[in-house]
Design a protein around this motif. Sequence first.
Motif, PDB file in Angstrom:
ATOM      1  N   LYS A 187      64.745  72.504  19.739  1.00 42.31           N
ATOM      2  CA  LYS A 187      65.935  72.966  19.139  1.00 42.31           C
ATOM      3  C   LYS A 187      66.924  73.521  20.139  1.00 42.31           C
ATOM      4  CE  LYS A 187      67.316  75.925  15.884  1.00 42.31           C
ATOM      5  NZ  LYS A 187      67.168  77.685  15.410  1.00 42.31           N
ATOM      6  N   ASP A 188      66.471  74.383  20.601  1.00 46.15           N
ATOM      7  CA  ASP A 188      67.637  75.005  21.612  1.00 46.15           C
ATOM      8  C   ASP A 188      68.187  73.937  22.676  1.00 46.15           C
ATOM      9  OD1 ASP A 188      67.093  77.454  20.643  1.00 46.15           O
ATOM     10  OD2 ASP A 188      65.662  78.081  22.256  1.00 46.15           O
ATOM     11  N   ALA A 189      67.391  73.114  23.130  1.00 44.60           N
ATOM     12  CA  ALA A 189      67.722  72.136  23.844  1.00 44.60           C
ATOM     13  C   ALA A 189      68.928  71.092  23.163  1.00 44.60           C
ATOM     14  CB  ALA A 189      66.682  70.991  24.648  1.00 44.60           C
ATOM     15  N   VAL A 190      68.510  70.783  21.912  1.00 47.59           N
ATOM     16  CA  VAL A 190      69.601  69.988  20.942  1.00 47.59           C
ATOM     17  C   VAL A 190      70.829  70.805  20.990  1.00 47.59           C
ATOM     18  CG1 VAL A 190      69.873  69.066  18.685  1.00 47.59           C
ATOM     19  CG2 VAL A 190      67.857  68.564  20.031  1.00 47.59           C
ATOM     20  N   VAL A 191      70.651  71.868  20.551  1.00 51.67           N
ATOM     21  CA  VAL A 191      71.969  73.062  20.339  1.00 51.67           C
ATOM     22  C   VAL A 191      72.689  72.870  21.748  1.00 51.67           C
ATOM     23  CG1 VAL A 191      72.758  75.334  20.096  1.00 51.67           C
ATOM     24  CG2 VAL A 191      71.023  74.054  18.385  1.00 51.67           C
ATOM     25  N   THR A 192      72.227  73.034  22.835  1.00 53.74           N
ATOM     26  CA  THR A 192      72.796  73.274  23.960  1.00 53.74           C
ATOM     27  C   THR A 192      73.633  72.027  24.341  1.00 53.74           C
ATOM     28  OG1 THR A 192      71.174  74.876  24.753  1.00 53.74           O
ATOM     29  CG2 THR A 192      72.640  73.804  26.460  1.00 53.74           C
ATOM     30  N   CYS A 193      72.788  70.923  24.522  1.00 60.54           N
ATOM     31  CA  CYS A 193      73.361  69.594  24.455  1.00 60.54           C
ATOM     32  C   CYS A 193      74.669  69.407  23.550  1.00 60.54           C
ATOM     33  CB  CYS A 193      72.146  68.413  24.424  1.00 60.54           C
ATOM     34  SG  CYS A 193      73.129  66.836  24.669  1.00 60.54           S
ATOM     35  N   LEU A 194      74.542  69.614  22.447  1.00 60.91           N
ATOM     36  CA  LEU A 194      75.728  69.427  21.461  1.00 60.91           C
ATOM     37  C   LEU A 194      77.082  70.237  21.756  1.00 60.91           C
ATOM     38  CD1 LEU A 194      73.997  69.057  18.093  1.00 60.91           C
ATOM     39  CD2 LEU A 194      75.257  67.195  19.294  1.00 60.91           C
ATOM     40  N   ARG A 195      76.612  71.270  22.063  1.00 56.69           N
ATOM     41  CA  ARG A 195      77.605  72.348  22.649  1.00 56.69           C
ATOM     42  C   ARG A 195      78.395  71.770  23.794  1.00 56.69           C
ATOM     43  NH1 ARG A 195      75.018  78.023  21.447  1.00 56.69           N
ATOM     44  NH2 ARG A 195      75.454  78.040  19.101  1.00 56.69           N
ATOM     45  N   LEU A 196      77.561  71.281  24.815  1.00 50.43           N
ATOM     46  CA  LEU A 196      78.233  70.795  25.960  1.00 50.43           C
ATOM     47  C   LEU A 196      78.950  69.373  25.885  1.00 50.43           C
ATOM     48  CD1 LEU A 196      75.542  71.357  28.470  1.00 50.43           C
ATOM     49  CD2 LEU A 196      77.460  72.620  28.555  1.00 50.43           C
ATOM     50  N   ASN A 197      78.520  68.697  24.936  1.00 52.99           N
ATOM     51  CA  ASN A 197      78.990  67.421  24.576  1.00 52.99           C
ATOM     52  C   ASN A 197      79.373  67.335  23.249  1.00 52.99           C
ATOM     53  OD1 ASN A 197      78.058  66.229  27.160  1.00 52.99           O
ATOM     54  ND2 ASN A 197      76.104  66.232  26.188  1.00 52.99           N
ATOM     55  N   ASP A 198      80.584  68.262  23.006  1.00 53.45           N
ATOM     56  CA  ASP A 198      80.953  68.156  21.540  1.00 53.45           C
ATOM     57  C   ASP A 198      82.012  67.327  21.198  1.00 53.45           C
ATOM     58  OD1 ASP A 198      83.071  68.933  23.357  1.00 53.45           O
ATOM     59  OD2 ASP A 198      83.817  70.481  21.820  1.00 53.45           O
ATOM     60  N   ARG A 199      82.409  66.370  22.332  1.00 53.13           N
ATOM     61  CA  ARG A 199      83.116  65.176  21.881  1.00 53.13           C
ATOM     62  C   ARG A 199      82.465  63.962  22.061  1.00 53.13           C
ATOM     63  NH1 ARG A 199      87.536  67.429  19.739  1.00 53.13           N
ATOM     64  NH2 ARG A 199      88.791  68.998  21.280  1.00 53.13           N
TER      65      ARG A 199
END
Length: 192
Positions: free
Chosen positions: A151-163
């Motif tokens: 879950k933390d990995a998904v959240v981190t990835c979405l924050r880095l790749n918000d576009r």
Amino acid sequence: MGASSSRQDGSEHVFAADTPVRFSQNVVDSLQTSSQTDSTRAKNIELQIQSRVTAELERLLESSSDSLKTASEAASHEEAQTQHASEQPSKRPFTNRMSEKLFGSDNSNTSKDKDKDLDRTHVSNEIEELRKKLSKRKQTTEMDKDVAHAKDAVVTCLRLNDRRPLDCWAEVERFKSEVGRLEKSFVDSQSA
């Protein structure tokens, strides 16, 4: 279209008949002096109909209450006779006894079976069994470590790749597989 009225101002209507029509002077006088219109006649008829319906409903209500009274008296009389004969009061509710009197005693065996099912000790035993089953179930309050990490990995990835959220597909797939593993272990523990 709306400028002229659809009715004429004159209140008299003259009709020409092909054959001569003759009315007595009394009829003509009563029609001319009558203040009743079509709407007042309709209202009077409606009131008469309503009063007849009300009277009929009251009569039906009275007759049904009389029949209910006689049926309840017969049921109480028969209950008193059976009570004296068996020296044990009936445990069936009054409504069951009343329905037997009104509709026949076909369902007397089924009502006795229902009474057995609703016995106090039986219900208490069922409640205890359900409490034991609930206490056996594990109360999961902490998240599994692997699921939390995914879950933390998904959240981190979405924050880095918000576009570009589609770049996080690998992390999402890992999260789905961890949740699936956790669901499978839960189902297996509950069915065992």
